[in-house]
Design a protein around this motif. Structure first.
Motif, PDB file in Angstrom:
ATOM      1  N   LEU A  78      -7.353  -0.336 -11.463  1.00  0.00           N
ATOM      2  CA  LEU A  78      -6.296   0.127 -12.357  1.00  0.00           C
ATOM      3  C   LEU A  78      -6.592   1.550 -12.803  1.00  0.00           C
ATOM      4  CD1 LEU A  78      -3.726  -0.585 -14.013  1.00  0.00           C
ATOM      5  CD2 LEU A  78      -5.270  -1.386 -15.822  1.00  0.00           C
ATOM      6  N   ALA A  79      -5.659   2.456 -12.552  1.00  0.00           N
ATOM      7  CA  ALA A  79      -5.838   3.854 -12.941  1.00  0.00           C
ATOM      8  C   ALA A  79      -5.346   4.105 -14.364  1.00  0.00           C
ATOM      9  CB  ALA A  79      -5.115   4.768 -11.963  1.00  0.00           C
ATOM     10  N   ARG A  80      -4.195   3.540 -14.709  1.00  0.00           N
ATOM     11  CA  ARG A  80      -3.640   3.732 -16.050  1.00  0.00           C
ATOM     12  C   ARG A  80      -2.467   2.781 -16.258  1.00  0.00           C
ATOM     13  NH1 ARG A  80      -2.737   8.010 -12.927  1.00  0.00           N
ATOM     14  NH2 ARG A  80      -0.606   8.459 -12.223  1.00  0.00           N
ATOM     15  N   LYS A  81      -2.074   2.657 -17.498  1.00  0.00           N
ATOM     16  CA  LYS A  81      -0.890   1.889 -17.880  1.00  0.00           C
ATOM     17  C   LYS A  81       0.136   2.835 -18.485  1.00  0.00           C
ATOM     18  CE  LYS A  81      -3.130  -2.546 -18.973  1.00  0.00           C
ATOM     19  NZ  LYS A  81      -3.306  -3.571 -20.042  1.00  0.00           N
ATOM     20  N   LEU A 303       0.830 -10.063 -15.654  1.00  0.00           N
ATOM     21  CA  LEU A 303       1.444 -11.197 -16.341  1.00  0.00           C
ATOM     22  C   LEU A 303       2.717 -11.663 -15.640  1.00  0.00           C
ATOM     23  CD1 LEU A 303       0.970 -10.216 -20.106  1.00  0.00           C
ATOM     24  CD2 LEU A 303      -0.490 -11.613 -18.630  1.00  0.00           C
ATOM     25  N   ARG A 304       3.606 -10.728 -15.340  1.00  0.00           N
ATOM     26  CA  ARG A 304       4.841 -11.080 -14.614  1.00  0.00           C
ATOM     27  C   ARG A 304       5.268  -9.885 -13.765  1.00  0.00           C
ATOM     28  NH1 ARG A 304      10.375 -11.046 -15.822  1.00  0.00           N
ATOM     29  NH2 ARG A 304       9.996 -10.387 -17.973  1.00  0.00           N
ATOM     30  N   PRO A 305       4.575  -9.629 -12.672  1.00  0.00           N
ATOM     31  CA  PRO A 305       4.922  -8.470 -11.839  1.00  0.00           C
ATOM     32  C   PRO A 305       6.306  -8.624 -11.217  1.00  0.00           C
ATOM     33  CG  PRO A 305       3.393  -9.886 -10.688  1.00  0.00           C
ATOM     34  CD  PRO A 305       3.496 -10.436 -12.075  1.00  0.00           C
ATOM     35  N   SER A 306       7.078  -7.572 -11.273  1.00  0.00           N
ATOM     36  CA  SER A 306       8.423  -7.613 -10.678  1.00  0.00           C
ATOM     37  C   SER A 306       8.572  -6.500  -9.646  1.00  0.00           C
ATOM     38  CB  SER A 306       9.492  -7.535 -11.770  1.00  0.00           C
ATOM     39  OG  SER A 306       9.322  -6.366 -12.566  1.00  0.00           O
ATOM     40  N   GLY A 307       8.975  -5.304 -10.048  1.00  0.00           N
ATOM     41  CA  GLY A 307       9.154  -4.227  -9.091  1.00  0.00           C
ATOM     42  C   GLY A 307       7.855  -3.546  -8.715  1.00  0.00           C
ATOM     43  N   VAL A 308       7.803  -3.012  -7.491  1.00  0.00           N
ATOM     44  CA  VAL A 308       6.650  -2.243  -7.027  1.00  0.00           C
ATOM     45  C   VAL A 308       7.152  -1.005  -6.291  1.00  0.00           C
ATOM     46  CG1 VAL A 308       5.016  -4.165  -6.858  1.00  0.00           C
ATOM     47  CG2 VAL A 308       6.518  -3.649  -4.925  1.00  0.00           C
ATOM     48  N   ALA A 309       6.333   0.045  -6.291  1.00  0.00           N
ATOM     49  CA  ALA A 309       6.669   1.276  -5.588  1.00  0.00           C
ATOM     50  C   ALA A 309       5.392   2.006  -5.226  1.00  0.00           C
ATOM     51  CB  ALA A 309       7.568   2.167  -6.458  1.00  0.00           C
ATOM     52  N   CYS A 310       5.401   2.720  -4.095  1.00  0.00           N
ATOM     53  CA  CYS A 310       4.265   3.516  -3.639  1.00  0.00           C
ATOM     54  C   CYS A 310       4.564   4.993  -3.855  1.00  0.00           C
ATOM     55  CB  CYS A 310       3.982   3.264  -2.158  1.00  0.00           C
ATOM     56  SG  CYS A 310       3.464   1.585  -1.782  1.00  0.00           S
ATOM     57  N   SER A 311       3.566   5.739  -4.295  1.00  0.00           N
ATOM     58  CA  SER A 311       3.745   7.169  -4.515  1.00  0.00           C
ATOM     59  C   SER A 311       3.240   7.948  -3.311  1.00  0.00           C
ATOM     60  CB  SER A 311       2.984   7.614  -5.769  1.00  0.00           C
ATOM     61  OG  SER A 311       1.597   7.680  -5.499  1.00  0.00           O
ATOM     62  N   PRO A 312       3.677   9.205  -3.144  1.00  0.00           N
ATOM     63  CA  PRO A 312       3.186  10.032  -2.037  1.00  0.00           C
ATOM     64  C   PRO A 312       1.686  10.282  -2.104  1.00  0.00           C
ATOM     65  CG  PRO A 312       5.182  10.981  -3.003  1.00  0.00           C
ATOM     66  CD  PRO A 312       4.739   9.883  -3.911  1.00  0.00           C
ATOM     67  N   SER A 313       1.085  10.153  -3.291  1.00  0.00           N
ATOM     68  CA  SER A 313      -0.345  10.406  -3.441  1.00  0.00           C
ATOM     69  C   SER A 313      -1.187   9.165  -3.187  1.00  0.00           C
ATOM     70  CB  SER A 313      -0.640  10.946  -4.845  1.00  0.00           C
ATOM     71  OG  SER A 313      -0.217  10.019  -5.834  1.00  0.00           O
ATOM     72  N   GLY A 314      -0.541   8.052  -2.800  1.00  0.00           N
ATOM     73  CA  GLY A 314      -1.298   6.856  -2.475  1.00  0.00           C
ATOM     74  C   GLY A 314      -1.559   5.937  -3.647  1.00  0.00           C
ATOM     75  N   HIS A 315      -0.753   6.024  -4.699  1.00  0.00           N
ATOM     76  CA  HIS A 315      -0.870   5.120  -5.833  1.00  0.00           C
ATOM     77  C   HIS A 315       0.186   4.024  -5.729  1.00  0.00           C
ATOM     78  CE1 HIS A 315      -3.218   8.461  -7.532  1.00  0.00           C
ATOM     79  NE2 HIS A 315      -3.771   7.556  -8.313  1.00  0.00           N
ATOM     80  N   CYS A 325       4.920  -2.830 -19.527  1.00  0.00           N
ATOM     81  CA  CYS A 325       4.387  -1.566 -19.031  1.00  0.00           C
ATOM     82  C   CYS A 325       4.517  -1.495 -17.515  1.00  0.00           C
ATOM     83  CB  CYS A 325       2.921  -1.394 -19.433  1.00  0.00           C
ATOM     84  SG  CYS A 325       1.818  -2.592 -18.662  1.00  0.00           S
ATOM     85  N   VAL A 326       4.239  -0.315 -16.996  1.00  0.00           N
ATOM     86  CA  VAL A 326       4.096  -0.095 -15.561  1.00  0.00           C
ATOM     87  C   VAL A 326       2.626   0.207 -15.307  1.00  0.00           C
ATOM     88  CG1 VAL A 326       4.701   1.359 -13.597  1.00  0.00           C
ATOM     89  CG2 VAL A 326       6.449   0.752 -15.276  1.00  0.00           C
ATOM     90  N   LYS A 327       1.993  -0.560 -14.440  1.00  0.00           N
ATOM     91  CA  LYS A 327       0.572  -0.400 -14.165  1.00  0.00           C
ATOM     92  C   LYS A 327       0.392   0.366 -12.863  1.00  0.00           C
ATOM     93  CE  LYS A 327      -0.420  -4.546 -16.779  1.00  0.00           C
ATOM     94  NZ  LYS A 327      -0.785  -5.982 -16.775  1.00  0.00           N
ATOM     95  N   TYR A 331      -4.875   1.938  -4.671  1.00  0.00           N
ATOM     96  CA  TYR A 331      -5.060   0.848  -3.708  1.00  0.00           C
ATOM     97  C   TYR A 331      -5.601   1.338  -2.367  1.00  0.00           C
ATOM     98  CZ  TYR A 331      -0.827   2.027  -1.012  1.00  0.00           C
ATOM     99  OH  TYR A 331       0.103   2.643  -0.208  1.00  0.00           O
ATOM    100  N   ARG A 332      -5.847   2.640  -2.258  1.00  0.00           N
ATOM    101  CA  ARG A 332      -6.357   3.209  -1.020  1.00  0.00           C
ATOM    102  C   ARG A 332      -7.710   3.865  -1.256  1.00  0.00           C
ATOM    103  NH1 ARG A 332      -2.875   3.780   3.069  1.00  0.00           N
ATOM    104  NH2 ARG A 332      -4.240   5.342   3.944  1.00  0.00           N
TER     105      ARG A 332
END
Length: 352
Positions: A78-81, A303-315, A325-327, A331-332
């Motif tokens: 986990l990098a940040r919340k 707790l209840r993950p719903s949406g996910v997205a990948c960033s260009p920087s690999g997060h 929150c968004v966590k 992951y790379r």
């Protein structure tokens, strides 16, 4: 024991094993090559030996692919919340090429734009002859924000120059939920009740053109485009279906990987073709590589993950409305690798 020292020893052991395999295979090829190309017989080699070699080599290749994938990815880092913007919520997250994200949810009729660190930017009020709650979120190729409205049975695109600013897209929508934009610019909308995905283009007057439907789905929720021009869609009943660019079925993750889903929700794909799926019931995020076995990249803390997205920087961004929150996860292990750079030289995307 010092972790860095133990890690160095493990790397040395792995390199030694791989080099031993390489030397053994080269020696065998040097001995067998001339015999296979000139001698008419096979000596004492029998068909049973060939079958045994084929089975063992296939399994060994799969094991090597799995080992290579395990080297590339991290787990539970986990990098940040990012606290859920209020009002609005954090049910859905979308990441843009510039690293900024859009977040929305069922806690209010607002869409919030944030930078990659979570600092607030623009806020869009969801109003069109009355307030509405956005369910799905995507950004078109022209940079316009598009949303689905499950309760109102509508798809809307934000146009700051119109009044009201949210313009309804013409078309027949019943219960639209997840949405995405594929590599050709088509808008993909998951129709929950009808069990289908609509794919269409939108002109400047927001009229639908070239609409096509993929049917036979069971409770489609989220949809994402894949790098090969196709898309993936999560089903509430426990699977993630894959489709090619021509909208033909290309299999399912449950069958292809013999994976048991609980309640798959958000789904996204990174530039290298890895598909990541959030499972609300199992409270995890699993990565499905193009080759090899699935890897659980987030196994705790959700707790209840719903949406996910990948960033260009690999997060990896995981919308967790259960924790408001968004966590953000690393992951790379290394940045994205692209062999298609200018002049044919490899390019890497730096990790932030």
């Amino acid at each position: 024991m010092d972790y860095s020292l133990e890690c160095a020893r493990q790397k040395e052991d792995l390199l030694r094993a791989v080099r031993s395999l390489q030397v053994a295979s080269q020696n065998t090829l040097q001995r067998a090559g001339p015999l296979l190309s000139s001698q008419p017989g096979l000596g004492l080699l029998r068909p049973s030996h060939l079958r045994q070699l084929s089975q063992k080599s296939s399994q060994f290749c799969r094991d090597l692919e799995d080992m290579g994938n395990l080297l590339l990815f991290r787990q539970d880092e986990l990098a940040r919340k990012i606290p859920a913007p209020t009002p609005g919520g954090s049910d859905c997250v979308h990441c843009c090429p510039d690293g900024s994200i859009y977040v929305c949810g069922g806690d209010g009729p607002y869409i919030h734009q944030l930078n990659g660190q979570g600092k607030p930017g623009q806020t869009l009020r969801c109003w069109d002859e009355g307030f509405f709650l956005p369910d799905g979120l995507a950004v078109t190729r022209s940079g316009a924000v598009a949303v689905t409205d499950l309760a109102g049975g509508a798809v809307r695109v934000y146009n700051p120059h119109s009044q009201p600013p949210w313009v309804r897209v013409g078309g027949d929508f019943g219960a639209p939920r997840g949405m995405a934009v594929d590599s050709s610019g088509r808008i993909l909308v998951a129709e929950y009740t009808a069990g289908e995905v609509q794919a269409f283009q939108v002109d400047r007057a927001y009229r639908v053109h070239g609409a096509r439907r993929v049917s036979g789905l069971r409770g489609p929720r989220y949809v994402c485009a894949t790098p090969d021009g196709g898309f993936a869609v999560s089903e509430e009943c426990g699977d993630v279906k894959l489709f090619a660019s021509n909208l033909k079925p290309a299999g399912s993750l449950a069958e292809m990987h013999r994976h048991s889903f609980g309640n798959p929700a958000g789904v996204c794909a990174d530039p290298e073709g890895n598909i990541l799926v959030a499972d609300e019931q199992q409270r995890s995020v699993t990565l499905f590589p193009p080759r090899g076995s699935p890897i659980c990249v987030v196994s705790r803390g959700l707790l209840r993950p719903s949406g996910v997205a990948c960033s260009p920087s690999g997060h990896l961004y995981v919308a967790d409305p259960g924790d408001a929150c968004v966590k953000v996860y690393r992951y790379r292990v290394r940045p994205y690798y692209s062999p298609g750079g200018a002049g044919g030289s490899p390019q890497v995307t730096p990790r932030s």
